[in-house]
Design an enzyme around this catalytic site. Sequence first.
Site, PDB file in Angstrom:
ATOM      1  N   ALA A 153       0.849  -1.208   0.000  1.00  0.00           N
ATOM      2  CA  ALA A 153       0.000   0.000   0.000  1.00  0.00           C
ATOM      3  C   ALA A 153       0.877   1.248   0.000  1.00  0.00           C
ATOM      4  O   ALA A 153       0.567   2.251   0.637  1.00  0.00           O
ATOM      5  CB  ALA A 153      -0.935  -0.021   1.207  1.00  0.00           C
ATOM      6  N   GLY A 178       0.731   1.233  -4.979  1.00  0.00           N
ATOM      7  CA  GLY A 178      -0.437   0.481  -4.512  1.00  0.00           C
ATOM      8  C   GLY A 178      -1.602   1.419  -4.211  1.00  0.00           C
ATOM      9  O   GLY A 178      -2.747   1.182  -4.626  1.00  0.00           O
ATOM     10  N   ASP A 182      -0.557  -4.470   3.498  1.00  0.00           N
ATOM     11  CA  ASP A 182       0.839  -4.044   3.650  1.00  0.00           C
ATOM     12  C   ASP A 182       1.353  -4.595   4.971  1.00  0.00           C
ATOM     13  O   ASP A 182       0.570  -4.855   5.889  1.00  0.00           O
ATOM     14  CB  ASP A 182       0.953  -2.510   3.625  1.00  0.00           C
ATOM     15  CG  ASP A 182       2.340  -2.035   3.222  1.00  0.00           C
ATOM     16  OD1 ASP A 182       2.502  -1.553   2.091  1.00  0.00           O
ATOM     17  OD2 ASP A 182       3.291  -2.173   4.039  1.00  0.00           O
ATOM     18  N   ARG A 207      13.454   1.953  -6.682  1.00  0.00           N
ATOM     19  CA  ARG A 207      14.873   2.311  -6.784  1.00  0.00           C
ATOM     20  C   ARG A 207      15.136   3.730  -6.298  1.00  0.00           C
ATOM     21  O   ARG A 207      14.242   4.546  -6.193  1.00  0.00           O
ATOM     22  CB  ARG A 207      15.383   2.107  -8.201  1.00  0.00           C
ATOM     23  CG  ARG A 207      14.588   2.781  -9.271  1.00  0.00           C
ATOM     24  CD  ARG A 207      15.103   2.314 -10.622  1.00  0.00           C
ATOM     25  NE  ARG A 207      14.237   2.797 -11.666  1.00  0.00           N
ATOM     26  CZ  ARG A 207      14.636   3.224 -12.840  1.00  0.00           C
ATOM     27  NH1 ARG A 207      15.931   3.189 -13.131  1.00  0.00           N
ATOM     28  NH2 ARG A 207      13.787   3.646 -13.738  1.00  0.00           N
ATOM     29  N   ARG A 232      16.706  -0.782 -12.311  1.00  0.00           N
ATOM     30  CA  ARG A 232      15.631  -1.642 -11.797  1.00  0.00           C
ATOM     31  C   ARG A 232      16.199  -3.007 -11.422  1.00  0.00           C
ATOM     32  O   ARG A 232      15.759  -3.633 -10.465  1.00  0.00           O
ATOM     33  CB  ARG A 232      14.537  -1.800 -12.849  1.00  0.00           C
ATOM     34  CG  ARG A 232      13.809  -0.501 -13.180  1.00  0.00           C
ATOM     35  CD  ARG A 232      12.772  -0.716 -14.260  1.00  0.00           C
ATOM     36  NE  ARG A 232      12.053   0.511 -14.618  1.00  0.00           N
ATOM     37  CZ  ARG A 232      12.410   1.328 -15.595  1.00  0.00           C
ATOM     38  NH1 ARG A 232      13.487   1.065 -16.333  1.00  0.00           N
ATOM     39  NH2 ARG A 232      11.704   2.405 -15.861  1.00  0.00           N
ATOM     40  N   THR A 260       5.862  -4.906  -9.099  1.00  0.00           N
ATOM     41  CA  THR A 260       7.180  -4.790  -8.484  1.00  0.00           C
ATOM     42  C   THR A 260       8.302  -4.970  -9.510  1.00  0.00           C
ATOM     43  O   THR A 260       8.237  -5.846 -10.372  1.00  0.00           O
ATOM     44  CB  THR A 260       7.320  -5.879  -7.385  1.00  0.00           C
ATOM     45  OG1 THR A 260       6.184  -5.812  -6.524  1.00  0.00           O
ATOM     46  CG2 THR A 260       8.599  -5.691  -6.574  1.00  0.00           C
ATOM     47  N   ARG A 269       4.309   7.186 -21.651  1.00  0.00           N
ATOM     48  CA  ARG A 269       5.400   8.169 -21.718  1.00  0.00           C
ATOM     49  C   ARG A 269       5.713   8.520 -23.173  1.00  0.00           C
ATOM     50  O   ARG A 269       5.838   9.698 -23.529  1.00  0.00           O
ATOM     51  CB  ARG A 269       6.641   7.596 -21.015  1.00  0.00           C
ATOM     52  CG  ARG A 269       6.446   7.532 -19.514  1.00  0.00           C
ATOM     53  CD  ARG A 269       7.581   6.849 -18.768  1.00  0.00           C
ATOM     54  NE  ARG A 269       7.335   6.955 -17.328  1.00  0.00           N
ATOM     55  CZ  ARG A 269       7.763   6.093 -16.422  1.00  0.00           C
ATOM     56  NH1 ARG A 269       8.469   5.034 -16.777  1.00  0.00           N
ATOM     57  NH2 ARG A 269       7.498   6.279 -15.147  1.00  0.00           N
ATOM     58  N   HIS A 311      10.918  -4.132 -19.255  1.00  0.00           N
ATOM     59  CA  HIS A 311      10.804  -2.799 -18.645  1.00  0.00           C
ATOM     60  C   HIS A 311      12.181  -2.388 -18.140  1.00  0.00           C
ATOM     61  O   HIS A 311      12.477  -2.432 -16.956  1.00  0.00           O
ATOM     62  CB  HIS A 311       9.804  -2.895 -17.482  1.00  0.00           C
ATOM     63  CG  HIS A 311       9.464  -1.591 -16.848  1.00  0.00           C
ATOM     64  ND1 HIS A 311       9.091  -0.478 -17.568  1.00  0.00           N
ATOM     65  CD2 HIS A 311       9.416  -1.211 -15.537  1.00  0.00           C
ATOM     66  CE1 HIS A 311       8.840   0.510 -16.725  1.00  0.00           C
ATOM     67  NE2 HIS A 311       9.031   0.095 -15.497  1.00  0.00           N
TER      68      HIS A 311
HETATM   69  O1  TXD Z   1       5.995  -0.062 -14.402  1.00  0.00           O
HETATM   70  C1  TXD Z   1       6.173  -0.619 -13.349  1.00  0.00           C
HETATM   71  N1  TXD Z   1       5.965  -1.917 -13.244  1.00  0.00           N
HETATM   72  C2  TXD Z   1       6.578   0.138 -12.148  1.00  0.00           C
HETATM   73  C3  TXD Z   1       7.137  -0.602 -11.058  1.00  0.00           C
HETATM   74  C4  TXD Z   1       6.327   1.522 -12.032  1.00  0.00           C
HETATM   75  C5  TXD Z   1       6.582   2.162 -10.839  1.00  0.00           C
HETATM   76  C6  TXD Z   1       7.120   1.485  -9.670  1.00  0.00           C
HETATM   77  N2  TXD Z   1       7.522   0.140  -9.924  1.00  0.00           N
HETATM   78  C7  TXD Z   1       7.930  -0.701  -8.802  1.00  0.00           C
HETATM   79  O2  TXD Z   1       6.821  -0.954  -7.946  1.00  0.00           O
HETATM   80  C8  TXD Z   1       8.976  -0.129  -7.880  1.00  0.00           C
HETATM   81  O3  TXD Z   1      10.263  -0.243  -8.445  1.00  0.00           O
HETATM   82  C9  TXD Z   1       8.794  -1.012  -6.673  1.00  0.00           C
HETATM   83  O4  TXD Z   1       9.475  -2.243  -6.829  1.00  0.00           O
HETATM   84  C10 TXD Z   1       7.285  -1.253  -6.629  1.00  0.00           C
HETATM   85  C11 TXD Z   1       6.552  -0.418  -5.612  1.00  0.00           C
HETATM   86  O5  TXD Z   1       6.863   0.937  -5.791  1.00  0.00           O
HETATM   87  P1  TXD Z   1       6.282   2.056  -4.767  1.00  0.00           P
HETATM   88  O6  TXD Z   1       6.708   3.371  -5.291  1.00  0.00           O
HETATM   89  O7  TXD Z   1       4.856   1.812  -4.499  1.00  0.00           O
HETATM   90  O8  TXD Z   1       7.133   1.703  -3.457  1.00  0.00           O
HETATM   91  P2  TXD Z   1       6.748   2.020  -1.932  1.00  0.00           P
HETATM   92  O9  TXD Z   1       6.019   3.316  -1.846  1.00  0.00           O
HETATM   93  O10 TXD Z   1       8.000   1.841  -1.147  1.00  0.00           O
HETATM   94  O11 TXD Z   1       5.704   0.880  -1.572  1.00  0.00           O
HETATM   95  C12 TXD Z   1       6.047  -0.449  -1.451  1.00  0.00           C
HETATM   96  C13 TXD Z   1       5.227  -1.006  -0.297  1.00  0.00           C
HETATM   97  C14 TXD Z   1       5.597  -0.411   1.061  1.00  0.00           C
HETATM   98  O12 TXD Z   1       4.464   0.179   1.667  1.00  0.00           O
HETATM   99  C15 TXD Z   1       6.088  -1.627   1.851  1.00  0.00           C
HETATM  100  O13 TXD Z   1       5.758  -1.569   3.243  1.00  0.00           O
HETATM  101  C16 TXD Z   1       5.367  -2.756   1.151  1.00  0.00           C
HETATM  102  O14 TXD Z   1       5.447  -2.417  -0.218  1.00  0.00           O
HETATM  103  N3  TXD Z   1       5.940  -4.074   1.404  1.00  0.00           N
HETATM  104  C17 TXD Z   1       5.179  -5.159   1.592  1.00  0.00           C
HETATM  105  N4  TXD Z   1       3.844  -5.317   1.597  1.00  0.00           N
HETATM  106  C18 TXD Z   1       3.372  -6.545   1.843  1.00  0.00           C
HETATM  107  N5  TXD Z   1       4.175  -7.626   2.066  1.00  0.00           N
HETATM  108  C19 TXD Z   1       5.507  -7.505   2.081  1.00  0.00           C
HETATM  109  N6  TXD Z   1       6.286  -8.571   2.286  1.00  0.00           N
HETATM  110  C20 TXD Z   1       6.064  -6.222   1.822  1.00  0.00           C
HETATM  111  N7  TXD Z   1       7.330  -5.754   1.756  1.00  0.00           N
HETATM  112  C21 TXD Z   1       7.243  -4.428   1.486  1.00  0.00           C
END
Ligand code: TXD
Length: 310
Positions: free
Chosen positions: A10, A14, A33, A82, A88, A119, A151, A175
């Site tokens: 979240a 998310g 989360d 990242r 990535r 992810t 984009r 990607h």
């Molecule tokens: O085009 C695409 N596919 C992408 C991918 C575009 C943008 C971002 N992209 C990737 O999505 C980015 O490189 C990350 O690997 C993910 C998530 O990016 P976000 O910006 O949402 O990262 P956040 O804000 O850090 O959120 C990740 C959340 C965070 O709240 C953690 O507490 C949670 O993931 N988290 C978990 N939730 C549930 N279960 C577990 N194990 C867990 N570990 C971390």
Amino acid sequence: MRAKVSIIGAGMVGASIADRLAEKNIADIVLVDIVEGLPQGKALDMWQSGAVRAFETKLVGTQNYEDTAGSQIVAITAGVPRKPGMSRDDLLFTNMKIVKEVVENVVKYSPDCILIMITNPLDAMTQLALHTSGFPRNRVMGMSGILDTARFRTFLAEALGVSVRDVHAMVLGGHGDQMVPLPRLANVNGIPVTELLPKETIDRIVERTIKGGGEIVALLKAGSAYYAPGAAVAEMIEAILLDEKRVLPCCVYLDGEYGIKGVCAGVPVKLGKNGVEEIVEIKLLPEELEALRRSAEAVRELVRKMEIPC
Ligand code: TXD
């Protein structure tokens, strides 16, 4: 009964998916989360926004996978994004552990769901989800092509001085730095952009598209893009739930299509109620096909590092 969609992770992406999906009013949403209170707080806030934005979508937040039981679609964003200077691919081992555990939990409670991976590194994580879930390939896909294409379309529309709604295009491949924007097929309601823009402008736009994610990471300094990714995933979910048969670039497991076998990469697919209902094989020029295959081979290298079959 309303459809049920769960979103794991979240964080920025998310929450953005949930927000875009909530206003479509087509499914109730469960946000999961590991951070206590985070999904609960965001879900409550978004749910209450329905009174102003006029939707009935119910949103709940939880730490417990039991609450996701019976979801039709589960979108997985859990993991780390990242930081400036990172690729990535640098996220592979950290996110691999998280994604494996998440997919195992999701599958336990929603064995018939469709998985949408977000992810990063996206293509490798999609393949890991396919492997871990044991699902057929039509029920496991990744979102990246819609974002990369958004984009591309945005930069083309700006250069052309026309509405982005009239600019159609496709970005294929993994990607990453080897993604494959296809200027030859880009058009303004049928008029090829190659007839409307000089080659140097198109080349510059292709380059900016490929580095589009990094441009935002460098500006934000903490975290990566989330508005456009959230909108892109919501579009995929809508296409599936409403059985729209949209043709969109998505990451899927290729089994010989485009001459690529045993690895996940972005290609045009038809999305409907069964998930990926068709892999659309368009005729590519030899150099385009070569670029797509190179991109898929870069994904295969990552998949090998995870020691899963490819
Ligand atoms: O085009 C695409 N596919 C992408 C991918 C575009 C943008 C971002 N992209 C990737 O999505 C980015 O490189 C990350 O690997 C993910 C998530 O990016 P976000 O910006 O949402 O990262 P956040 O804000 O850090 O959120 C990740 C959340 C965070 O709240 C953690 O507490 C949670 O993931 N988290 C978990 N939730 C549930 N279960 C577990 N194990 C867990 N570990 C971390």
